[in-house]
Design a protein around this motif. Structure first.
Motif, PDB file in Angstrom:
ATOM      1  N   GLY A  47       0.814  -1.208   0.000  1.00  0.00           N
ATOM      2  CA  GLY A  47       0.000   0.000   0.000  1.00  0.00           C
ATOM      3  C   GLY A  47       0.845   1.255   0.000  1.00  0.00           C
ATOM      4  N   ARG A  48       1.891   1.245   0.804  1.00  0.00           N
ATOM      5  CA  ARG A  48       2.780   2.416   0.867  1.00  0.00           C
ATOM      6  C   ARG A  48       3.540   2.617  -0.444  1.00  0.00           C
ATOM      7  N   LEU A  49       3.715   1.532  -1.207  1.00  0.00           N
ATOM      8  CA  LEU A  49       4.435   1.635  -2.476  1.00  0.00           C
ATOM      9  C   LEU A  49       3.599   2.322  -3.561  1.00  0.00           C
ATOM     10  N   VAL A  50       2.287   2.157  -3.507  1.00  0.00           N
ATOM     11  CA  VAL A  50       1.446   2.862  -4.477  1.00  0.00           C
ATOM     12  C   VAL A  50       1.152   4.280  -3.997  1.00  0.00           C
ATOM     13  N   LEU A  51       1.033   4.451  -2.687  1.00  0.00           N
ATOM     14  CA  LEU A  51       0.707   5.767  -2.143  1.00  0.00           C
ATOM     15  C   LEU A  51       1.853   6.756  -2.297  1.00  0.00           C
ATOM     16  N   CYS A  52       3.091   6.270  -2.167  1.00  0.00           N
ATOM     17  CA  CYS A  52       4.216   7.202  -2.186  1.00  0.00           C
ATOM     18  C   CYS A  52       4.312   7.922  -3.527  1.00  0.00           C
ATOM     19  N   ASP A  53       4.063   7.224  -4.629  1.00  0.00           N
ATOM     20  CA  ASP A  53       4.099   7.879  -5.932  1.00  0.00           C
ATOM     21  C   ASP A  53       2.924   8.840  -6.103  1.00  0.00           C
ATOM     22  N   ALA A  54       1.763   8.478  -5.561  1.00  0.00           N
ATOM     23  CA  ALA A  54       0.607   9.375  -5.633  1.00  0.00           C
ATOM     24  C   ALA A  54       0.847  10.640  -4.812  1.00  0.00           C
ATOM     25  N   LEU A  55       1.538  10.523  -3.685  1.00  0.00           N
ATOM     26  CA  LEU A  55       1.856  11.699  -2.873  1.00  0.00           C
ATOM     27  C   LEU A  55       2.828  12.620  -3.607  1.00  0.00           C
ATOM     28  N   THR A  56       3.777  12.024  -4.314  1.00  0.00           N
ATOM     29  CA  THR A  56       4.691  12.846  -5.122  1.00  0.00           C
ATOM     30  C   THR A  56       3.919  13.566  -6.224  1.00  0.00           C
ATOM     31  N   TYR A  57       3.002  12.856  -6.864  1.00  0.00           N
ATOM     32  CA  TYR A  57       2.174  13.452  -7.921  1.00  0.00           C
ATOM     33  C   TYR A  57       1.351  14.613  -7.362  1.00  0.00           C
ATOM     34  N   ALA A  58       0.918  14.495  -6.095  1.00  0.00           N
ATOM     35  CA  ALA A  58       0.077  15.528  -5.480  1.00  0.00           C
ATOM     36  C   ALA A  58       0.776  16.877  -5.400  1.00  0.00           C
ATOM     37  N   GLU A  59       2.104  16.895  -5.417  1.00  0.00           N
ATOM     38  CA  GLU A  59       2.850  18.146  -5.277  1.00  0.00           C
ATOM     39  C   GLU A  59       2.495  19.146  -6.374  1.00  0.00           C
ATOM     40  N   ARG A  60       2.146  18.655  -7.565  1.00  0.00           N
ATOM     41  CA  ARG A  60       1.881  19.558  -8.695  1.00  0.00           C
ATOM     42  C   ARG A  60       0.665  20.442  -8.462  1.00  0.00           C
ATOM     43  N   PHE A  61      -0.189  20.069  -7.514  1.00  0.00           N
ATOM     44  CA  PHE A  61      -1.385  20.863  -7.233  1.00  0.00           C
ATOM     45  C   PHE A  61      -1.138  21.936  -6.171  1.00  0.00           C
ATOM     46  N   LYS A  62       0.076  21.948  -5.593  1.00  0.00           N
ATOM     47  CA  LYS A  62       0.415  22.904  -4.534  1.00  0.00           C
ATOM     48  C   LYS A  62      -0.693  22.966  -3.480  1.00  0.00           C
ATOM     49  N   PRO A  63      -1.018  21.821  -2.883  1.00  0.00           N
ATOM     50  CA  PRO A  63      -2.180  21.767  -1.989  1.00  0.00           C
ATOM     51  C   PRO A  63      -1.963  22.485  -0.664  1.00  0.00           C
ATOM     52  N   LYS A  64      -3.065  22.958  -0.087  1.00  0.00           N
ATOM     53  CA  LYS A  64      -3.003  23.498   1.266  1.00  0.00           C
ATOM     54  C   LYS A  64      -2.836  22.362   2.267  1.00  0.00           C
ATOM     55  N   ALA A  65      -3.269  21.164   1.879  1.00  0.00           N
ATOM     56  CA  ALA A  65      -3.089  19.970   2.703  1.00  0.00           C
ATOM     57  C   ALA A  65      -3.251  18.746   1.825  1.00  0.00           C
ATOM     58  N   GLY A  66      -2.521  17.688   2.164  1.00  0.00           N
ATOM     59  CA  GLY A  66      -2.662  16.400   1.499  1.00  0.00           C
ATOM     60  C   GLY A  66      -2.960  15.341   2.534  1.00  0.00           C
ATOM     61  N   ILE A  67      -3.970  14.526   2.272  1.00  0.00           N
ATOM     62  CA  ILE A  67      -4.387  13.491   3.226  1.00  0.00           C
ATOM     63  C   ILE A  67      -4.484  12.173   2.484  1.00  0.00           C
ATOM     64  N   ASP A  68      -3.751  11.169   2.934  1.00  0.00           N
ATOM     65  CA  ASP A  68      -3.931   9.845   2.343  1.00  0.00           C
ATOM     66  C   ASP A  68      -4.755   8.981   3.275  1.00  0.00           C
ATOM     67  N   ILE A  69      -5.548   8.111   2.677  1.00  0.00           N
ATOM     68  CA  ILE A  69      -6.486   7.255   3.412  1.00  0.00           C
ATOM     69  C   ILE A  69      -6.231   5.829   2.973  1.00  0.00           C
ATOM     70  N   ALA A  70      -5.889   4.944   3.927  1.00  0.00           N
ATOM     71  CA  ALA A  70      -5.444   3.613   3.524  1.00  0.00           C
ATOM     72  C   ALA A  70      -5.698   2.569   4.603  1.00  0.00           C
ATOM     73  N   THR A  71      -6.116   1.402   4.170  1.00  0.00           N
ATOM     74  CA  THR A  71      -6.126   0.220   5.031  1.00  0.00           C
ATOM     75  C   THR A  71      -4.684  -0.291   5.046  1.00  0.00           C
ATOM     76  N   LEU A  72      -3.835   0.337   5.856  1.00  0.00           N
ATOM     77  CA  LEU A  72      -2.407   0.157   5.665  1.00  0.00           C
ATOM     78  C   LEU A  72      -1.772  -0.931   6.518  1.00  0.00           C
ATOM     79  N   THR A  73      -2.099  -0.983   7.816  1.00  0.00           N
ATOM     80  CA  THR A  73      -1.336  -1.908   8.663  1.00  0.00           C
ATOM     81  C   THR A  73      -2.210  -2.662   9.659  1.00  0.00           C
ATOM     82  N   GLY A  74      -1.911  -3.943   9.817  1.00  0.00           N
ATOM     83  CA  GLY A  74      -2.523  -4.708  10.891  1.00  0.00           C
ATOM     84  C   GLY A  74      -2.101  -4.183  12.247  1.00  0.00           C
ATOM     85  N   ALA A  75      -0.935  -3.554  12.315  1.00  0.00           N
ATOM     86  CA  ALA A  75      -0.446  -2.997  13.573  1.00  0.00           C
ATOM     87  C   ALA A  75      -1.391  -1.920  14.099  1.00  0.00           C
ATOM     88  N   CYS A  76      -2.023  -1.171  13.206  1.00  0.00           N
ATOM     89  CA  CYS A  76      -2.966  -0.140  13.646  1.00  0.00           C
ATOM     90  C   CYS A  76      -4.225  -0.777  14.218  1.00  0.00           C
TER      91      CYS A  76
END
Length: 498
Positions: A337-366
């Protein structure tokens, strides 16, 4: 389901012709001379009705009351949580009765947030998944009428927001609940396109060639083992001037997760269809936005693919290059999950966002840390974290802030790349967030780990639609802040579901 709100006293409710009538009775109830008031007063006097939240008294064909089936339900002080408890207790009886039209009336003037609680609780209880059933047991409830003693502009606005949220949550549930062969990356892209066409916001769906051209080597590595081609979905809702920086939402869209070469145990692997719940929540948010049309700008990004153990699949120990240029040693292919999200977060930079929030079923640890009550919240900005926590409280879609101490990043050190994709079992939810943080330094960033809250298992197996409510309250807080500077425009919300 359709929703209505109307000024309705108990005397007026006596004339209501719905199939079923629920009366929420709170402390401080004052009886009138109508049949409902007398019924409640006599029941309280005889102690047949308790005001503790969730206590129920059923009645049938009471003289002077048109609705044949009546439920009096205690809701204590009438707080949102108590209203939710009360309606959750009575809704199984409503479903069993197969009522088509339901009226819920507050015996006393409700707290404004209780209106939202009533709408969302009834919508939650009446949702039925039918898409892949040959003989679906369709939802029996078609109309919810909410009656309040007086209808103020504030209550009307709360109702409008709640109904839009309910419809967005339903979209999120629908796509998360679908089996993986009915929710492939291609189908997810088509769903986003269809939603955008109906709602008139822009949507672009990129395929493998476009993603390769962008240099998303990390995202592409996860998709290598599947015959289903990846999709990168870009949705843009513009409700105000282009000069206003958007909020970017990034939803994890792993439409099925076998774990890849680091394959998961077979038990309950079917639930890995829910691994795209983050993506489903972004679709749900855009559904709600399309109904409310708030004066804000929002971008939704969904990196969608399957994680499969094909002969071409990425292997433990492989090193890939992300869109940011950082190299990643993939020690565990089930930390995809983190491998697909990291590239999407980099892509998000082009929008110069006031905030970026990722939402993910990421870890059993959580899940181990917080269970199914609160989503894990990680944030690099205290203001953003506080706003999300507050939004969760307002939506009854709770989260809990977790640490991001730099010491946790030590576990991700690699001898062969800039960073490893896992850091061991200890603090697994935190090290996953620390990995993502490396790719979100250009804007205020938050990460919501919804692994424990996105779906339920067992007999109640199914998606919850979280955190659509939390995200919508957060986004609408930006509109409120903007409207403090600009004169607000009137807006009406369509209140019928697709």
């Amino acid at each position: 389901m359709n929703f209505e709100i109307t000024p309705l006293t108990l005397a007026g409710a006596c004339q209501d012709k719905s199939d079923a009538l629920i009366v929420l009775v709170s402390e401080g109830f004052l009886a009138g001379k109508d049949a409902l008031s007398l019924l409640i007063a006599h029941a309280l006097e005889a102690k047949d009705l308790e005001l503790k939240a969730g206590k129920i008294l059923a009645a049938y064909r009471v003289p002077g009351i048109h609705s044949p089936k009546i439920w009096l339900v205690g809701c204590a002080q009438g707080t949102p949580v108590q209203v939710k408890t009360a309606l959750s207790a009575v809704m199984p009886a409503i479903k069993s009765a197969q009522s088509k039209k339901l009226t819920v009336v507050f015996a006393s003037a409700p707290q404004t947030p209780a209106v939202q609680a009533a709408i969302l609780t009834v919508a939650e209880a009446s949702y039925v998944y039918t898409t892949t059933q040959s003989k679906p047991v369709g939802r029996s409830l078609s109309l919810l009428k909410l009656g309040v003693p007086s209808l103020s502009p504030v209550v009307q606005k709360t109702f409008d927001i709640a109904t839009a949220m309910a419809m967005g949550i339903e979209v999120a549930k629908e796509w998360a609940n679908r089996p993986a062969n009915h929710a492939t990356p291609t189908l997810l892209g088509e769903a986003a396109k269809a939603l955008s066409k109906a709602a008139k916001f822009s949507c672009e769906v990129l395929g493998p060639k476009e993603v390769d051209k962008l240099g998303m080597g990390s995202f592409m590595s996860v998709a290598k083992g599947s015959r289903e081609p990846l999709r990168f979905i870009v949705m843009k809702y513009q409700g105000t001037a282009k000069t206003q920086a958007p909020v970017v939402l990034v939803g994890k869209g792993i439409t099925f997760d076998t774990g890849g070469i680091s394959i998961k145990p077979a038990a309950e692997m079917d639930e890995m269809k829910f691994d795209m719940s983050g993506a489903a929540s972004v679709l749900g948010v855009f559904k709600s936005l399309s109904l409310l049309k708030p004066a804000i700008n929002v971008v939704g990004l969904i990196p969608a693919c399957e994680n499969m153990p094909d002969g071409l699949a990425v292997k433990p120990g492989d090193v890939v290059t992300s869109m940011s240029g950082q190299t990643i040693e993939i020690l565990n292919t089930d930390a995809e999950g983190r491998l697909v999200l990291c590239d999407a977060l980099t892509y998000a930079e082009r929008f110069k966002p006031k905030a970026g929030i990722d939402i993910a079923t990421l870890t059993g640890a959580c899940v181990v840390a917080l269970g199914a009550v609160r989503s894990g919240l990680f944030a690099t900005d205290d203001g953003l974290a506080h706003a999300l926590e507050q939004a969760g409280e307002q939506a009854m879609d709770l989260c809990w802030r977790m640490p991001l101490d730099e010491d946790y990043a030590d576990a991700l050190k690699s001898n062969f790349a800039d960073v490893a994709n896992v850091g061991g079992r200890a603090g697994g939810a935190v090290t996953a967030a620390k990995f993502l943080q490396r790719f979100a330094k250009a804007f205020a960033w938050a990460h919501l780990d919804i692994a424990g809250t996105a779906w339920k298992g067992g007999a109640a197996k199914g998606a919850t639609g979280r955190p659509v409510g939390l995200l919508m309250h957060y986004l609408l807080s930006h509109e409120s802040a903007h409207q403090n500077k600009v004169s607000p425009s009137s807006r009406k919300v369509k209140s019928d579901a697709d």
